[in-house]
Design an enzyme around this catalytic site. Structure first.
Site, PDB file in Angstrom:
ATOM      1  N   LYS A  25      56.784   1.770 -17.504  1.00 39.48           N
ATOM      2  CA  LYS A  25      56.841   1.324 -16.117  1.00 39.48           C
ATOM      3  C   LYS A  25      56.869   2.512 -15.168  1.00 39.48           C
ATOM      4  CE  LYS A  25      59.057  -2.494 -15.402  1.00 39.48           C
ATOM      5  NZ  LYS A  25      60.118  -3.515 -15.226  1.00 39.48           N
ATOM      6  N   ARG A  59      85.204 -28.922 -19.519  1.00 44.84           N
ATOM      7  CA  ARG A  59      84.582 -27.961 -18.614  1.00 44.84           C
ATOM      8  C   ARG A  59      83.771 -26.901 -19.367  1.00 44.84           C
ATOM      9  NH1 ARG A  59      81.686 -27.820 -14.977  1.00 44.84           N
ATOM     10  NH2 ARG A  59      83.033 -29.480 -14.153  1.00 44.84           N
ATOM     11  N   ASP A  75      51.672  -5.247 -11.120  1.00 42.59           N
ATOM     12  CA  ASP A  75      52.921  -5.422 -10.385  1.00 42.59           C
ATOM     13  C   ASP A  75      52.678  -5.684  -8.902  1.00 42.59           C
ATOM     14  OD1 ASP A  75      55.761  -5.428 -10.129  1.00 42.59           O
ATOM     15  OD2 ASP A  75      55.679  -3.384  -9.352  1.00 42.59           O
ATOM     16  N   LYS A  83      65.844  -9.893 -17.108  1.00 42.20           N
ATOM     17  CA  LYS A  83      66.797 -10.163 -16.024  1.00 42.20           C
ATOM     18  C   LYS A  83      67.666 -11.355 -16.406  1.00 42.20           C
ATOM     19  CE  LYS A  83      63.805  -8.189 -12.475  1.00 42.20           C
ATOM     20  NZ  LYS A  83      63.007  -8.423 -11.260  1.00 42.20           N
ATOM     21  N   GLU A 120      52.668  -0.823 -17.025  1.00 41.18           N
ATOM     22  CA  GLU A 120      52.695  -1.380 -15.677  1.00 41.18           C
ATOM     23  C   GLU A 120      51.844  -0.545 -14.734  1.00 41.18           C
ATOM     24  OE1 GLU A 120      56.487  -2.667 -13.371  1.00 41.18           O
ATOM     25  OE2 GLU A 120      56.009  -0.647 -12.663  1.00 41.18           O
TER      26      GLU A 120
END
Length: 323
Positions: free
Chosen positions: A199, A132, A264, A167, A243
């Protein structure tokens, strides 16, 4: 574009004067992180005890062969971890008998359903004890590589590169970014230390016109970085990215010394306008599209002419590969 495999510095690609973030290959840093994760995974399963089910049902002298077979087409990633799992089981005394791993594929391979990725032979107890953990690593990383490959194929012929983001699963960043590379994607910055990325949250405390605030913040940041380099606190070049969320903000930045401007949450038509503005004013600046990028929309975004498309979904929304 030429890929450079390291974990520090900035690559300036002379062929087209592009700048590139460091790109990850399987290396010592990735293996170190993988080893730590394997140790935690084994602790979850054994907790300084043993696999009582296998111990009580399988004779110690039993032997067998286990084949790792993919149940769907996709891109392979994570195979070097199998040897790490065996080594950690041996080191910690978990291994109930010797195993031999024979890999039948290589990370980055595109395989069809039913492909045997590798075979483990030896102690049946050991096979069952590591099954596993091995599947969890291979499934997660191959799922990321497979999804990334789908994005890369979707923009083929446009000249746009597909990039990951920060992320990532905490503790898994290098492995997940490595899996993105296996799928043909590119790595964005590895961490907060690795680049300057200004940003909207960095402007939240400032008052006044958004474009003016942004220009002032960029100039202030660049003066701070120059002072840090002169003082010996910063020993290498950093990619400088900013950004923007409007064409007005983009226009305000085009005369500044910036490597990349991130656009963005702009639609394809607005992105095309941004590319025209950039081409007319400052063609050396690269444009990156980001925000809500999905497989269904990435082709239209790429056809706008941007050089980069970044998507957090490569790592946070990938489905485990079925092995």
């Amino acid at each position: 574009r030429r890929a450079v495999e390291n974990l520090s510095g900035v690559t300036r690609v002379s062929e087209n004067s592009m700048v590139e973030f460091p790109q990850i290959d399987w290396n010592q840093a990735v293996a170190k992180q993988a080893t730590l994760l394997v140790q935690m995974a084994l602790e979850e399963d054994f907790a300084d005890q043993r696999d009582w089910t296998t111990w009580s049902t399988i004779p110690q002298d039993s032997s067998g062969v286990a084949r790792f077979v993919c149940r769907q087409p996709g891109i392979v990633a994570g195979l070097p971890i199998v040897d790490l799992i065996m080594s950690e089981m041996q080191r910690s005394g978990i291994m109930d008998g010797d195993l031999i791993w024979s890999s039948k594929a290589t990370d980055g391979d595109q395989v069809e359903k039913g492909t045997v990725l590798g075979e483990l032979s030896g102690s049946t107890r050991s096979l069952l004890q590591m099954e596993r953990t091995t599947l969890n690593f291979l499934g997660r990383l191959s799922g990321i590589a497979t999804l990334t490959h789908q994005f890369v194929e979707s923009v083929k012929g446009t000249g746009a590169g597909i990039y990951d983001t920060r992320k990532t699963t905490p503790g898994w960043r290098l492995l997940e970014k490595y899996a993105v590379r296996c799928g043909g994607g590119r790595n964005h910055r590895l961490g907060l230390y690795a680049a300057v990325m200004l940003k909207d949250n960095h402007l939240a405390a400032d008052d006044g016109d958004a474009g003016v605030r942004l220009v002032n913040k960029v100039k202030h940041a660049q003066s701070q970085l120059a002072a840090a380099r002169q003082a010996g606190e910063l020993s290498r070049d950093l990619i400088f990215e900013v950004e923007v969320d409007s064409l007005q903000q983009l226009e305000a930045l085009l005369d500044l010394d910036i490597d990349i401007i991130l656009l963005d949450n702009m639609g394809p038509e607005t992105l095309r306008q941004a590319v025209v503005m950039r081409d007319q004013r400052q063609p050396k600046i690269q444009l990156e599209a980001s925000g809500g990028v999905q497989l269904s929309t990435v082709r239209a975004i790429a056809e706008s002419g941007v050089e980069r498309i970044s998507s957090g979904s490569l790592t946070h929304s990938a489905v485990n590969w079925d092995i």
